[in-house]
Scaffold this motif. Structure first.
Motif, mmCIF file in Angstrom:
data_model
loop_
_atom_site.group_PDB
_atom_site.id
_atom_site.type_symbol
_atom_site.label_atom_id
_atom_site.label_comp_id
_atom_site.label_asym_id
_atom_site.label_seq_id
_atom_site.Cartn_x
_atom_site.Cartn_y
_atom_site.Cartn_z
ATOM 1 N N LEU A 91 -33.470 41.498 78.459
ATOM 2 C CA LEU A 91 -32.128 42.053 78.282
ATOM 3 C C LEU A 91 -32.075 43.056 77.136
ATOM 4 N N ASP A 174 -25.457 45.760 69.493
ATOM 5 C CA ASP A 174 -25.356 45.980 70.940
ATOM 6 C C ASP A 174 -25.405 44.670 71.722
ATOM 7 N N LEU A 175 -26.263 43.764 71.276
ATOM 8 C CA LEU A 175 -26.462 42.514 72.003
ATOM 9 C C LEU A 175 -26.714 41.391 71.011
ATOM 10 N N SER A 208 -21.304 43.684 71.076
ATOM 11 C CA SER A 208 -20.746 44.243 72.310
ATOM 12 C C SER A 208 -20.998 43.325 73.498
ATOM 13 N N ARG A 209 -22.164 42.656 73.494
ATOM 14 C CA ARG A 209 -22.499 41.737 74.583
ATOM 15 C C ARG A 209 -23.080 40.453 73.992
ATOM 16 N N LEU A 210 -22.811 39.342 74.660
ATOM 17 C CA LEU A 210 -23.275 38.030 74.201
ATOM 18 C C LEU A 210 -24.173 37.392 75.254
ATOM 19 N N ALA A 211 -25.393 37.038 74.837
ATOM 20 C CA ALA A 211 -26.307 36.274 75.692
ATOM 21 C C ALA A 211 -26.556 34.926 75.029
ATOM 22 N N GLU A 232 -16.487 33.957 77.541
ATOM 23 C CA GLU A 232 -16.878 35.036 76.629
ATOM 24 C C GLU A 232 -18.334 35.456 76.806
ATOM 25 N N ASP A 234 -21.591 36.970 78.363
ATOM 26 C CA ASP A 234 -22.012 37.989 79.334
ATOM 27 C C ASP A 234 -23.242 37.536 80.112
ATOM 28 N N TYR A 235 -24.185 36.882 79.419
ATOM 29 C CA TYR A 235 -25.396 36.359 80.067
ATOM 30 C C TYR A 235 -25.634 34.936 79.560
ATOM 31 N N GLY A 255 -20.488 35.859 82.776
ATOM 32 C CA GLY A 255 -20.720 37.142 83.451
ATOM 33 C C GLY A 255 -21.890 37.095 84.405
ATOM 34 N N ARG A 256 -23.012 36.530 83.932
ATOM 35 C CA ARG A 256 -24.207 36.445 84.771
ATOM 36 C C ARG A 256 -25.052 35.253 84.337
#
Length: 265
Positions: A91, A174-175, A208-211, A232, A234-235, A255-256
Protein backbone atom coordinates in the motif's frame (compact mmCIF):
# COMPACT_ATOMS: atom_id res chain seq x y z
CA UNK A 1 -12.69 8.71 41.85
CA UNK A 2 -12.54 9.81 38.22
CA UNK A 3 -14.87 8.38 35.59
CA UNK A 4 -12.07 6.40 33.91
CA UNK A 5 -11.08 4.90 37.27
CA UNK A 6 -14.69 3.95 38.06
CA UNK A 7 -15.10 2.30 34.68
CA UNK A 8 -11.87 0.35 35.11
CA UNK A 9 -13.21 -0.98 38.43
CA UNK A 10 -16.51 -1.90 36.78
CA UNK A 11 -14.73 -3.80 33.99
CA UNK A 12 -12.60 -5.67 36.53
CA UNK A 13 -15.75 -6.77 38.36
CA UNK A 14 -17.43 -7.84 35.12
CA UNK A 15 -14.36 -9.85 34.06
CA UNK A 16 -14.16 -11.50 37.49
CA UNK A 17 -17.84 -12.23 38.11
CA UNK A 18 -19.38 -12.15 34.64
CA UNK A 19 -22.01 -9.60 35.74
CA UNK A 20 -22.58 -6.62 38.03
CA UNK A 21 -25.65 -5.01 39.56
CA UNK A 22 -26.24 -1.26 39.75
CA UNK A 23 -27.04 -1.43 43.49
CA UNK A 24 -23.74 -3.16 44.22
CA UNK A 25 -21.78 -0.62 42.16
CA UNK A 26 -23.45 2.31 43.94
CA UNK A 27 -22.28 0.87 47.26
CA UNK A 28 -18.85 -0.18 46.02
CA UNK A 29 -18.01 3.08 44.23
CA UNK A 30 -19.77 5.51 46.58
CA UNK A 31 -21.57 7.34 43.79
CA UNK A 32 -25.17 7.86 42.76
CA UNK A 33 -27.37 5.43 40.88
CA UNK A 34 -27.42 7.87 37.94
CA UNK A 35 -23.60 8.06 37.80
CA UNK A 36 -23.33 4.28 37.70
CA UNK A 37 -25.87 4.07 34.91
CA UNK A 38 -23.98 6.67 32.88
CA UNK A 39 -20.78 4.67 33.34
CA UNK A 40 -22.53 1.49 32.20
CA UNK A 41 -23.95 3.32 29.17
CA UNK A 42 -20.47 4.52 28.20
CA UNK A 43 -18.95 1.05 28.59
CA UNK A 44 -21.80 -0.52 26.63
CA UNK A 45 -21.29 1.96 23.77
CA UNK A 46 -17.62 0.95 23.59
CA UNK A 47 -18.59 -2.73 23.45
CA UNK A 48 -16.86 -3.50 26.76
CA UNK A 49 -19.99 -4.94 28.37
CA UNK A 50 -23.71 -5.39 27.74
CA UNK A 51 -26.34 -3.54 29.74
CA UNK A 52 -29.20 -5.56 31.18
CA UNK A 53 -32.07 -4.71 33.52
CA UNK A 54 -30.57 -3.70 36.86
CA UNK A 55 -26.93 -4.00 35.81
CA UNK A 56 -24.58 -5.32 33.13
CA UNK A 57 -23.04 -8.58 31.93
CA UNK A 58 -19.86 -9.52 30.13
CA UNK A 59 -19.96 -9.58 26.35
CA UNK A 60 -18.82 -12.54 24.28
CA UNK A 61 -15.62 -10.63 23.52
CA UNK A 62 -12.55 -10.48 25.71
CA UNK A 63 -11.95 -7.13 27.40
CA UNK A 64 -8.42 -6.39 28.50
CA UNK A 65 -6.82 -3.61 30.48
CA UNK A 66 -3.24 -4.84 30.57
CA UNK A 67 -0.61 -4.51 27.88
CA UNK A 68 2.22 -7.04 27.41
CA UNK A 69 5.68 -5.76 26.53
CA UNK A 70 7.06 -5.58 22.98
CA UNK A 71 9.45 -8.51 23.47
CA UNK A 72 6.63 -10.69 24.79
CA UNK A 73 4.60 -10.13 21.62
CA UNK A 74 7.17 -9.99 18.84
CA UNK A 75 7.27 -13.74 18.15
CA UNK A 76 3.54 -14.40 18.65
CA UNK A 77 1.69 -15.38 15.43
CA UNK A 78 4.87 -14.59 13.49
CA UNK A 79 3.74 -16.23 10.22
CA UNK A 80 0.44 -14.34 10.27
CA UNK A 81 2.18 -11.06 11.05
CA UNK A 82 4.64 -11.62 8.22
CA UNK A 83 1.80 -12.17 5.76
CA UNK A 84 -0.07 -9.10 6.99
CA UNK A 85 3.08 -6.98 6.85
CA UNK A 86 3.94 -8.05 3.30
CA UNK A 87 0.44 -7.17 2.10
CA UNK A 88 0.42 -3.84 3.96
CA UNK A 89 3.77 -2.80 2.47
CA UNK A 90 2.23 -2.92 -1.02
CA UNK A 91 0.00 0.00 0.00
CA UNK A 92 3.05 2.25 0.43
CA UNK A 93 3.92 4.42 -2.57
CA UNK A 94 7.46 5.64 -3.40
CA UNK A 95 8.12 9.21 -2.31
CA UNK A 96 5.26 9.28 0.19
CA UNK A 97 5.12 10.16 3.89
CA UNK A 98 4.03 7.16 5.94
CA UNK A 99 3.31 6.93 9.65
CA UNK A 100 3.84 3.70 11.57
CA UNK A 101 2.32 3.20 15.00
CA UNK A 102 3.74 1.10 17.79
CA UNK A 103 3.23 -2.64 17.96
CA UNK A 104 4.87 -5.74 16.57
CA UNK A 105 2.81 -5.93 13.36
CA UNK A 106 3.69 -2.36 12.42
CA UNK A 107 7.30 -3.27 13.21
CA UNK A 108 7.04 -6.15 10.73
CA UNK A 109 5.76 -3.70 8.11
CA UNK A 110 8.76 -1.42 8.75
CA UNK A 111 11.10 -4.28 7.88
CA UNK A 112 9.51 -4.40 4.42
CA UNK A 113 9.89 -0.69 3.62
CA UNK A 114 13.66 -0.75 3.30
CA UNK A 115 13.93 -0.42 -0.47
CA UNK A 116 10.94 1.82 -1.25
CA UNK A 117 12.59 4.96 -2.69
CA UNK A 118 12.10 8.46 -1.33
CA UNK A 119 10.11 7.36 1.68
CA UNK A 120 9.71 9.40 4.87
CA UNK A 121 8.51 7.48 7.93
CA UNK A 122 6.95 9.15 10.97
CA UNK A 123 6.73 6.85 13.98
CA UNK A 124 6.18 6.82 17.72
CA UNK A 125 7.68 3.32 17.94
CA UNK A 126 11.20 3.02 19.33
CA UNK A 127 11.79 -0.41 17.72
CA UNK A 128 10.63 0.86 14.32
CA UNK A 129 12.91 3.90 14.54
CA UNK A 130 15.87 1.75 15.61
CA UNK A 131 15.29 -0.69 12.76
CA UNK A 132 15.05 1.98 10.07
CA UNK A 133 18.05 3.87 11.41
CA UNK A 134 20.07 0.65 11.23
CA UNK A 135 19.07 0.27 7.58
CA UNK A 136 20.21 3.83 6.90
CA UNK A 137 23.71 3.01 8.18
CA UNK A 138 24.18 0.18 5.69
CA UNK A 139 26.21 0.71 2.47
CA UNK A 140 23.24 0.48 0.10
CA UNK A 141 21.73 3.81 1.08
CA UNK A 142 18.20 4.72 0.12
CA UNK A 143 16.59 3.63 3.37
CA UNK A 144 13.62 5.74 4.53
CA UNK A 145 14.12 9.02 6.34
CA UNK A 146 12.84 8.62 9.91
CA UNK A 147 11.04 11.17 12.10
CA UNK A 148 10.58 9.96 15.69
CA UNK A 149 8.02 11.69 17.89
CA UNK A 150 8.83 12.58 21.49
CA UNK A 151 6.87 11.29 24.45
CA UNK A 152 6.97 8.78 27.27
CA UNK A 153 7.51 5.08 26.42
CA UNK A 154 4.86 2.45 27.16
CA UNK A 155 5.51 -1.23 27.90
CA UNK A 156 5.11 -1.85 24.16
CA UNK A 157 7.94 0.66 23.47
CA UNK A 158 5.61 3.28 21.96
CA UNK A 159 6.07 6.98 22.72
CA UNK A 160 2.83 8.53 23.97
CA UNK A 161 1.53 11.50 25.90
CA UNK A 162 1.21 15.28 25.33
CA UNK A 163 4.65 15.73 23.72
CA UNK A 164 3.98 12.95 21.21
CA UNK A 165 0.48 14.23 20.50
CA UNK A 166 1.70 17.79 19.92
CA UNK A 167 4.43 16.68 17.52
CA UNK A 168 2.07 14.44 15.57
CA UNK A 169 -0.62 17.12 15.22
CA UNK A 170 1.88 19.38 13.44
CA UNK A 171 2.38 16.80 10.66
CA UNK A 172 0.45 15.54 7.67
CA UNK A 173 1.05 12.02 6.35
CA UNK A 174 -0.22 10.22 3.27
CA UNK A 175 -0.81 6.85 4.91
CA UNK A 176 -0.92 5.65 8.52
CA UNK A 177 -0.22 1.96 9.13
CA UNK A 178 -1.52 1.18 12.60
CA UNK A 179 -1.41 -1.94 14.71
CA UNK A 180 -4.20 -2.89 17.10
CA UNK A 181 -4.48 -4.54 20.49
CA UNK A 182 -8.04 -5.54 19.70
CA UNK A 183 -10.78 -5.12 17.09
CA UNK A 184 -14.49 -5.82 17.35
CA UNK A 185 -17.70 -4.89 15.57
CA UNK A 186 -19.11 -2.89 18.49
CA UNK A 187 -15.95 -1.42 20.01
CA UNK A 188 -13.92 -0.75 16.87
CA UNK A 189 -10.13 -0.59 17.31
CA UNK A 190 -8.97 -0.47 20.92
CA UNK A 191 -5.97 -0.27 23.23
CA UNK A 192 -5.57 -1.16 26.93
CA UNK A 193 -3.49 2.00 27.41
CA UNK A 194 -5.47 5.25 27.62
CA UNK A 195 -2.51 7.48 26.74
CA UNK A 196 -1.58 5.29 23.78
CA UNK A 197 -5.16 5.43 22.53
CA UNK A 198 -5.03 9.23 22.61
CA UNK A 199 -1.74 9.31 20.71
CA UNK A 200 -3.13 6.82 18.20
CA UNK A 201 -6.05 9.18 17.71
CA UNK A 202 -3.63 12.03 16.97
CA UNK A 203 -1.92 9.82 14.37
CA UNK A 204 -5.25 9.04 12.72
CA UNK A 205 -6.20 12.71 12.58
CA UNK A 206 -2.88 13.50 10.84
CA UNK A 207 -3.33 10.92 8.08
CA UNK A 208 -5.05 11.06 4.71
CA UNK A 209 -5.58 7.29 4.72
CA UNK A 210 -5.67 4.72 7.53
CA UNK A 211 -4.56 1.09 7.21
CA UNK A 212 -5.08 -1.11 10.26
CA UNK A 213 -2.87 -4.21 10.39
CA UNK A 214 -4.15 -6.95 12.68
CA UNK A 215 -3.88 -10.74 12.52
CA UNK A 216 -6.90 -12.95 13.15
CA UNK A 217 -6.25 -13.28 16.90
CA UNK A 218 -7.07 -9.60 17.42
CA UNK A 219 -10.70 -9.98 16.33
CA UNK A 220 -13.10 -10.06 19.30
CA UNK A 221 -10.56 -8.57 21.71
CA UNK A 222 -11.63 -5.30 23.36
CA UNK A 223 -9.18 -3.00 25.11
CA UNK A 224 -10.08 -0.36 27.65
CA UNK A 225 -10.09 2.59 25.24
CA UNK A 226 -11.34 2.91 21.67
CA UNK A 227 -9.37 5.08 19.24
CA UNK A 228 -11.01 4.29 15.88
CA UNK A 229 -14.35 3.16 14.55
CA UNK A 230 -14.42 0.53 11.81
CA UNK A 231 -15.94 3.05 9.42
CA UNK A 232 -12.83 5.24 9.62
CA UNK A 233 -10.56 2.51 8.24
CA UNK A 234 -9.57 2.72 4.58
CA UNK A 235 -7.73 -0.64 4.56
CA UNK A 236 -7.96 -3.47 7.07
CA UNK A 237 -5.18 -6.00 6.52
CA UNK A 238 -5.39 -9.42 8.18
CA UNK A 239 -4.38 -13.02 7.51
CA UNK A 240 -6.14 -16.02 5.99
CA UNK A 241 -7.20 -17.42 9.39
CA UNK A 242 -9.61 -14.50 9.90
CA UNK A 243 -13.07 -15.97 10.54
CA UNK A 244 -16.05 -15.65 8.24
CA UNK A 245 -18.06 -13.52 10.68
CA UNK A 246 -15.20 -11.06 11.00
CA UNK A 247 -14.74 -10.97 7.23
CA UNK A 248 -18.43 -10.23 6.75
CA UNK A 249 -18.42 -7.37 9.26
CA UNK A 250 -15.19 -5.86 7.98
CA UNK A 251 -16.16 -6.13 4.31
CA UNK A 252 -19.28 -4.16 5.14
CA UNK A 253 -17.75 -1.54 7.45
CA UNK A 254 -14.23 -0.70 6.20
CA UNK A 255 -13.12 0.76 2.87
CA UNK A 256 -11.29 -2.37 1.77
CA UNK A 257 -10.56 -5.69 3.47
CA UNK A 258 -7.22 -7.21 2.49
CA UNK A 259 -6.72 -10.88 3.48
CA UNK A 260 -3.12 -12.03 3.09
CA UNK A 261 -2.09 -15.61 2.38
CA UNK A 262 0.38 -16.91 4.98
CA UNK A 263 2.02 -19.29 2.49
CA UNK A 264 5.37 -17.90 1.44
CA UNK A 265 5.00 -14.79 3.60
Amino acid sequence: MLALQRRAVILDLVRRDGAVRVAHLVERLGVSDMTVRRDLEALARSGSLEKVHGGAVATSTTTTGEEPGFEAKVDVESAAKAAVATAAATLVKPGSVVALSGGTTAFAVAARLRHIPGLTVVTNSLPVADLLRAYAEEPDAGAPTVLLTGGAPTRSASLVGPLADQAIRSLRVDLLIMGAHGVSERAGVTSPNLAEAQTNRALIDSASRLAVVADHTKWGVVGLSRFAALGEIDYFVSDAALGEEARSVLSREVGRLVVADTVGA
